[in-house]
Motif scaffolding. Structure first.
Motif, PDB file in Angstrom:
ATOM      1  N   MET A 208      41.206 -36.770  12.089  1.00  0.00           N
ATOM      2  CA  MET A 208      40.243 -37.808  12.467  1.00  0.00           C
ATOM      3  C   MET A 208      38.983 -37.190  13.065  1.00  0.00           C
ATOM      4  SD  MET A 208      41.695 -40.470  11.335  1.00  0.00           S
ATOM      5  CE  MET A 208      42.284 -39.332  10.088  1.00  0.00           C
ATOM      6  N   ASN A 209      39.135 -36.105  13.793  1.00  0.00           N
ATOM      7  CA  ASN A 209      37.986 -35.394  14.353  1.00  0.00           C
ATOM      8  C   ASN A 209      37.110 -34.815  13.233  1.00  0.00           C
ATOM      9  OD1 ASN A 209      36.425 -34.386  16.546  1.00  0.00           O
ATOM     10  ND2 ASN A 209      37.294 -32.363  16.141  1.00  0.00           N
ATOM     11  N   GLN A 210      37.737 -34.332  12.175  1.00  0.00           N
ATOM     12  CA  GLN A 210      37.004 -33.759  11.043  1.00  0.00           C
ATOM     13  C   GLN A 210      36.196 -34.808  10.277  1.00  0.00           C
ATOM     14  OE1 GLN A 210      36.767 -30.405  10.203  1.00  0.00           O
ATOM     15  NE2 GLN A 210      37.670 -30.259  12.232  1.00  0.00           N
ATOM     16  N   LEU A 211      36.579 -36.076  10.407  1.00  0.00           N
ATOM     17  CA  LEU A 211      35.852 -37.143   9.712  1.00  0.00           C
ATOM     18  C   LEU A 211      34.469 -37.393  10.309  1.00  0.00           C
ATOM     19  CD1 LEU A 211      38.606 -39.861   9.167  1.00  0.00           C
ATOM     20  CD2 LEU A 211      37.512 -38.430   7.425  1.00  0.00           C
ATOM     21  N   ASN A 212      34.269 -36.977  11.559  1.00  0.00           N
ATOM     22  CA  ASN A 212      32.990 -37.200  12.233  1.00  0.00           C
ATOM     23  C   ASN A 212      32.549 -38.664  12.156  1.00  0.00           C
ATOM     24  OD1 ASN A 212      32.580 -34.479  13.013  1.00  0.00           O
ATOM     25  ND2 ASN A 212      31.937 -34.009  10.928  1.00  0.00           N
ATOM     26  N   GLY A 213      33.482 -39.572  12.407  1.00  0.00           N
ATOM     27  CA  GLY A 213      33.164 -40.998  12.389  1.00  0.00           C
ATOM     28  C   GLY A 213      33.215 -41.633  11.016  1.00  0.00           C
ATOM     29  N   GLY A 214      33.535 -40.850   9.993  1.00  0.00           N
ATOM     30  CA  GLY A 214      33.607 -41.387   8.634  1.00  0.00           C
ATOM     31  C   GLY A 214      34.908 -42.131   8.387  1.00  0.00           C
ATOM     32  N   SER A 215      35.026 -42.684   7.206  1.00  0.00           N
ATOM     33  CA  SER A 215      36.213 -43.452   6.844  1.00  0.00           C
ATOM     34  C   SER A 215      37.147 -42.627   5.962  1.00  0.00           C
ATOM     35  CB  SER A 215      35.790 -44.723   6.110  1.00  0.00           C
ATOM     36  OG  SER A 215      35.103 -44.379   4.920  1.00  0.00           O
ATOM     37  N   CYS A 216      38.394 -43.068   5.889  1.00  0.00           N
ATOM     38  CA  CYS A 216      39.344 -42.456   4.961  1.00  0.00           C
ATOM     39  C   CYS A 216      40.481 -43.434   4.690  1.00  0.00           C
ATOM     40  CB  CYS A 216      39.860 -41.112   5.461  1.00  0.00           C
ATOM     41  SG  CYS A 216      41.047 -41.175   6.787  1.00  0.00           S
ATOM     42  N   TYR A 217      41.316 -43.066   3.746  1.00  0.00           N
ATOM     43  CA  TYR A 217      42.481 -43.883   3.409  1.00  0.00           C
ATOM     44  C   TYR A 217      43.690 -42.977   3.273  1.00  0.00           C
ATOM     45  CZ  TYR A 217      42.117 -42.252  -1.447  1.00  0.00           C
ATOM     46  OH  TYR A 217      42.081 -41.470  -2.569  1.00  0.00           O
ATOM     47  N   THR A 218      44.855 -43.589   3.290  1.00  0.00           N
ATOM     48  CA  THR A 218      46.085 -42.861   3.060  1.00  0.00           C
ATOM     49  C   THR A 218      47.140 -43.842   2.570  1.00  0.00           C
ATOM     50  OG1 THR A 218      47.633 -41.227   3.980  1.00  0.00           O
ATOM     51  CG2 THR A 218      47.048 -43.100   5.404  1.00  0.00           C
ATOM     52  N   THR A 219      48.190 -43.323   2.012  1.00  0.00           N
ATOM     53  CA  THR A 219      49.320 -44.153   1.629  1.00  0.00           C
ATOM     54  C   THR A 219      50.564 -43.652   2.336  1.00  0.00           C
ATOM     55  OG1 THR A 219      49.759 -42.778  -0.322  1.00  0.00           O
ATOM     56  CG2 THR A 219      48.371 -44.740  -0.643  1.00  0.00           C
ATOM     57  N   VAL A 220      51.482 -44.569   2.573  1.00  0.00           N
ATOM     58  CA  VAL A 220      52.719 -44.207   3.270  1.00  0.00           C
ATOM     59  C   VAL A 220      53.847 -45.082   2.733  1.00  0.00           C
ATOM     60  CG1 VAL A 220      52.277 -45.787   5.202  1.00  0.00           C
ATOM     61  CG2 VAL A 220      53.732 -43.811   5.560  1.00  0.00           C
TER      62      VAL A 220
END
Length: 111
Positions: A60-72
């Motif tokens: 999350m720190n590497q995103l620098n405030g950006g968005s992402c997705y994941t599946t679980v």
């Protein structure tokens, strides 16, 4: 020392990403999420020691405030709890995995 946990932020093929969001019924938001948080795995003997939380925090720190997705997997309650703690939200509906008889949930972390 040995490797006990792994995770990655990755930019997958557009076709793959589109299929994930389509299966979850979220086609309209696909373009909002470029990076996928994936390959998160902690060896069984090392679970419960905070490695998963640390991996998520670093990602999350590497995103620098950006968005992402994941599946679980829907039956992975520990991972689902960790994702919620790190600002991820369940998106769309569960869908059946292509690789077995289990359901998958799409999680998104808006920026």
């Amino acid at each position: 020392p040995s490797l006990v946990a792994i995770s990655a932020l990755k930019r997958f093929y557009q076709q793959y990403k589109n299929s994930i969001f389509q299966k979850a019924g979220c086609n309209d938001i696909t373009s909002n999420y470029e990076l996928e948080m994936g390959w998160m795995y902690v060896k069984p003997a090392s679970r419960g020691k905070g490695f998963g939380q640390e991996l998520l925090a670093v990602a999350m720190n590497q995103l620098n405030g950006g968005s992402c997705y994941t599946t679980v997997r829907s039956d992975n309650h520990v991972m689902r709890h960790m994702l919620n703690r790190h600002g991820f939200n369940k998106a769309g509906t569960e869908y059946l995995s292509n690789k077995g008889n289990h359901k998958i949930i799409l999680y998104i972390k808006p920026n």
